[in-house]
Write a protein that holds these residues in place. Sequence first.
Motif, PDB file in Angstrom:
ATOM      1  N   ALA A 132     -12.388  65.730 -29.082  1.00 17.91           N
ATOM      2  CA  ALA A 132     -11.021  65.507 -28.421  1.00 17.91           C
ATOM      3  C   ALA A 132     -10.940  65.386 -27.053  1.00 17.91           C
ATOM      4  CB  ALA A 132      -9.817  66.443 -28.986  1.00 17.91           C
ATOM      5  N   LEU A 133     -11.842  66.165 -26.327  1.00 19.29           N
ATOM      6  CA  LEU A 133     -11.773  66.443 -24.927  1.00 19.29           C
ATOM      7  C   LEU A 133     -12.557  65.067 -24.278  1.00 19.29           C
ATOM      8  CD1 LEU A 133     -11.351  68.298 -22.502  1.00 19.29           C
ATOM      9  CD2 LEU A 133     -13.628  69.084 -22.676  1.00 19.29           C
ATOM     10  N   GLY A 134     -13.406  64.374 -25.026  1.00 17.39           N
ATOM     11  CA  GLY A 134     -13.935  63.090 -24.399  1.00 17.39           C
ATOM     12  C   GLY A 134     -12.584  61.998 -24.640  1.00 17.39           C
ATOM     13  N   VAL A 135     -11.922  61.959 -25.579  1.00 16.00           N
ATOM     14  CA  VAL A 135     -10.910  61.003 -25.846  1.00 16.00           C
ATOM     15  C   VAL A 135      -9.531  61.349 -24.853  1.00 16.00           C
ATOM     16  CG1 VAL A 135      -9.044  60.252 -27.459  1.00 16.00           C
ATOM     17  CG2 VAL A 135     -11.220  60.816 -28.294  1.00 16.00           C
ATOM     18  N   VAL A 136      -9.552  62.726 -24.341  1.00 15.34           N
ATOM     19  CA  VAL A 136      -8.528  62.994 -23.601  1.00 15.34           C
ATOM     20  C   VAL A 136      -8.841  62.227 -22.095  1.00 15.34           C
ATOM     21  CG1 VAL A 136      -7.349  64.589 -22.072  1.00 15.34           C
ATOM     22  CG2 VAL A 136      -7.617  64.923 -24.643  1.00 15.34           C
ATOM     23  N   MET A 137     -10.066  62.515 -21.984  1.00 14.36           N
ATOM     24  CA  MET A 137     -10.765  61.973 -20.515  1.00 14.36           C
ATOM     25  C   MET A 137     -10.440  60.552 -20.428  1.00 14.36           C
ATOM     26  SD  MET A 137     -11.704  64.317 -18.506  1.00 14.36           S
ATOM     27  CE  MET A 137     -10.006  65.090 -18.875  1.00 14.36           C
ATOM     28  N   LEU A 187     -18.377  62.503 -18.509  1.00 10.45           N
ATOM     29  CA  LEU A 187     -18.200  61.316 -17.492  1.00 10.45           C
ATOM     30  C   LEU A 187     -18.311  59.904 -18.042  1.00 10.45           C
ATOM     31  CD1 LEU A 187     -20.517  62.584 -14.760  1.00 10.45           C
ATOM     32  CD2 LEU A 187     -18.289  62.395 -14.428  1.00 10.45           C
ATOM     33  N   THR A 188     -19.138  59.930 -19.254  1.00 12.43           N
ATOM     34  CA  THR A 188     -19.097  58.473 -20.055  1.00 12.43           C
ATOM     35  C   THR A 188     -17.795  58.131 -20.346  1.00 12.43           C
ATOM     36  OG1 THR A 188     -21.471  58.884 -20.598  1.00 12.43           O
ATOM     37  CG2 THR A 188     -20.062  57.287 -21.787  1.00 12.43           C
ATOM     38  N   PHE A 189     -16.841  58.935 -21.010  1.00  9.73           N
ATOM     39  CA  PHE A 189     -15.478  58.646 -21.541  1.00  9.73           C
ATOM     40  C   PHE A 189     -14.662  58.498 -20.244  1.00  9.73           C
ATOM     41  CE2 PHE A 189     -16.960  59.976 -25.660  1.00  9.73           C
ATOM     42  CZ  PHE A 189     -16.152  59.582 -26.548  1.00  9.73           C
ATOM     43  N   PHE A 190     -14.971  59.015 -19.330  1.00 10.00           N
ATOM     44  CA  PHE A 190     -14.004  58.785 -17.962  1.00 10.00           C
ATOM     45  C   PHE A 190     -14.332  57.377 -17.556  1.00 10.00           C
ATOM     46  CE2 PHE A 190     -12.727  59.046 -13.563  1.00 10.00           C
ATOM     47  CZ  PHE A 190     -11.573  59.828 -13.854  1.00 10.00           C
ATOM     48  N   ALA A 191     -15.563  57.276 -17.410  1.00  6.36           N
ATOM     49  CA  ALA A 191     -16.018  55.626 -17.100  1.00  6.36           C
ATOM     50  C   ALA A 191     -15.529  54.597 -17.864  1.00  6.36           C
ATOM     51  CB  ALA A 191     -17.420  55.707 -16.825  1.00  6.36           C
ATOM     52  N   TRP A 192     -15.350  54.942 -19.233  1.00 10.35           N
ATOM     53  CA  TRP A 192     -14.955  54.063 -20.196  1.00 10.35           C
ATOM     54  C   TRP A 192     -13.579  53.719 -19.970  1.00 10.35           C
ATOM     55  CZ3 TRP A 192     -14.910  55.158 -26.108  1.00 10.35           C
ATOM     56  CH2 TRP A 192     -14.332  53.908 -26.801  1.00 10.35           C
ATOM     57  N   GLY A 193     -12.730  54.704 -19.615  1.00 14.22           N
ATOM     58  CA  GLY A 193     -11.378  54.675 -19.292  1.00 14.22           C
ATOM     59  C   GLY A 193     -11.053  53.675 -18.083  1.00 14.22           C
ATOM     60  N   VAL A 194     -11.764  54.189 -17.235  1.00 15.89           N
ATOM     61  CA  VAL A 194     -11.570  53.460 -15.854  1.00 15.89           C
ATOM     62  C   VAL A 194     -12.187  51.945 -16.036  1.00 15.89           C
ATOM     63  CG1 VAL A 194     -12.693  53.224 -13.603  1.00 15.89           C
ATOM     64  CG2 VAL A 194     -12.271  55.320 -14.190  1.00 15.89           C
ATOM     65  N   ALA A 195     -12.984  51.582 -16.625  1.00 15.20           N
ATOM     66  CA  ALA A 195     -13.178  50.126 -16.908  1.00 15.20           C
ATOM     67  C   ALA A 195     -12.333  49.325 -17.714  1.00 15.20           C
ATOM     68  CB  ALA A 195     -14.823  50.105 -17.860  1.00 15.20           C
TER      69      ALA A 195
END
Length: 450
Positions: A132-137, A187-195
Motif C-alpha cells: 500500500a505504501l508504494g501505491v500511496v507514493m 522511488l520507483t512508484f514515486f517516479a511512476w506517479g511523476v511521469a
Amino acid sequence: MTETAAGVSGRFTRPQRWLLPGDLLTEPADLAAAAPGAPGTGVRFPHPRPPRRTPRDWAVDVTLFGWSLGMWALMVIVALPTLEHTPEWIRAIDAPLGLLACCALWVRRRHPLAVALLVVPVGAVSASAFGALGVVMLSTALRLPTRRALALLAANIAVAIPYFIFCSLPEDNSGWGDIFFSVAYLLTFFAWGVATRARRQLVVRLRQDAGRERAEHARRMADARRAEREAIAREMHDVLAHRISLLSVHAGALAYRTSGAAGAHAKPLSDAEVGESAQVIRDNAHQALEELREVLTVLRGTAPGALTEAGGGRPQPRIAEIGELVAEATRAGQRVVLDQKYAEGAAEALRDQAQRTVYRVVQEGLTNARKHAPGALITVTLVGAAGQGLTVRIRNPLPVTAGAGREHIPGAGAGLAGLEERIALDGGSLLHGATNGAFELVAKLPWPAA
C-alpha cells in the motif's frame, strides 16, 4: 445521408471516454480553472471537484488494491514470522495497520494528502503495509504539488529505514539489501506517479490549446460572416439605390403626366408614350434584378468565367463603363458633365477592385444628387496619373429649399458610410460636405506607378 461533424466526433469519442481517467474528462474551461501546482508544473490534480470514477479508474483501483492486499498477505504469512528481532507489540499491530493502509487506498483520489499523512506512522511500525505504501507514493506524486510530494516521500523513507535497522535486520547485518530494495521500491512508484502527472498535464495543456483554437476559429468565422454581410449590404446599396432611383424618377414623371396634376396646358400622353415609359420602367427593373444577381454571384465566390456560362452575366463594373453610367443618368433627366483628365485607357491599368470602387463612387454621387438635388447640374471629374493617385470629384449645387427632394426618393442613409469603408479597404480616403453653395463628394485612391 451525410453525417455531421458532431455526430462523427461523438461516435468516436464516447468509447474512448471509458478508457480515460476521470481527471481528463473535465471540460477544458474547468481544467483551466483548476488550482496551479508548483512553479512550472502546470495544472494540479485533483480538480476543485474530483470527477466520478470511470470504468478505467475502477479497473486501476481494483488492480492496485489487489496488489496491495496480495503484498499484505505475503508479508503476514511469510515475512512477519521471520522478524524475530521485532517487539511483540509491533508484530501484533502490524497486520491490522497494513490492512488499514490497504483500505485507505479507496479514498486516495478524493483525499490524497490525508492518506499520505496516514501511511507515514503506519510505515514506521508495519511491514505488511509495504504494498500500500508504494501505491500511496504513486498517488502522492500524481495528485499533490511537487514540493509537498517530495516532503512526504522523504518522511516515509526516513521512518521506514529505522524500522528495518532496529526491527528486521539480523545480527550479521545481511539485510541491508532489503533496505536498499525498499527505498528503490518507493522511488520507483514515486517516479511512476511523476511521469503520469507530466503526461496528464501535457494532455490538459493540449486540450486547453485546442479549446482556445476553437474559440479563435469561431471568432474568425464570425468576423468573416460579419464582413461578408457588410460587403453584401454595400454592394446591394450601390447597385439597387442607383437603379431604383431611376425607376422612381421615371415612374414619378409618368404618374405626374397621367394624373392631370400638370395642368390643362400640358399635352396628355399618347398610348405610345405611356407604353414607352412603361417599357423604360420594365427595363430598369429587369436591369436591377440582373445587377443584383451579379452581385450575389460574385459575393458567393463564383469565378468570373462562370458568370457568362451561368446566364450571360457581365463582369463587375470598371472605369470604362462610367460613360455609360453618365449617359443612363442623362436619359433619366439628370444634367451631368463628365470630365476625365488622364490619358485615354490609362486607368485600365488599375486593379479590378479599384476600378469597381471608382465606378461605385460615381454611381453613389449621381444617386445622391438625384435624391437631394433633382434637376441640378452635376459635374463628375476624374483626374490622376500613375504614381500620383486618382481623384474622383462629384459636385452639384445645393437645392434652393432646404431638404428639397428628400421626400421624393427615400433612402437608407448608409450609402456614404458604406462607400467610405470600401475606399478605406482600397487604401484611399473619402471627403464629402457642402462648400461654397455646392455639395462635393471627393474620393482619393492610390494609383501605383507602372
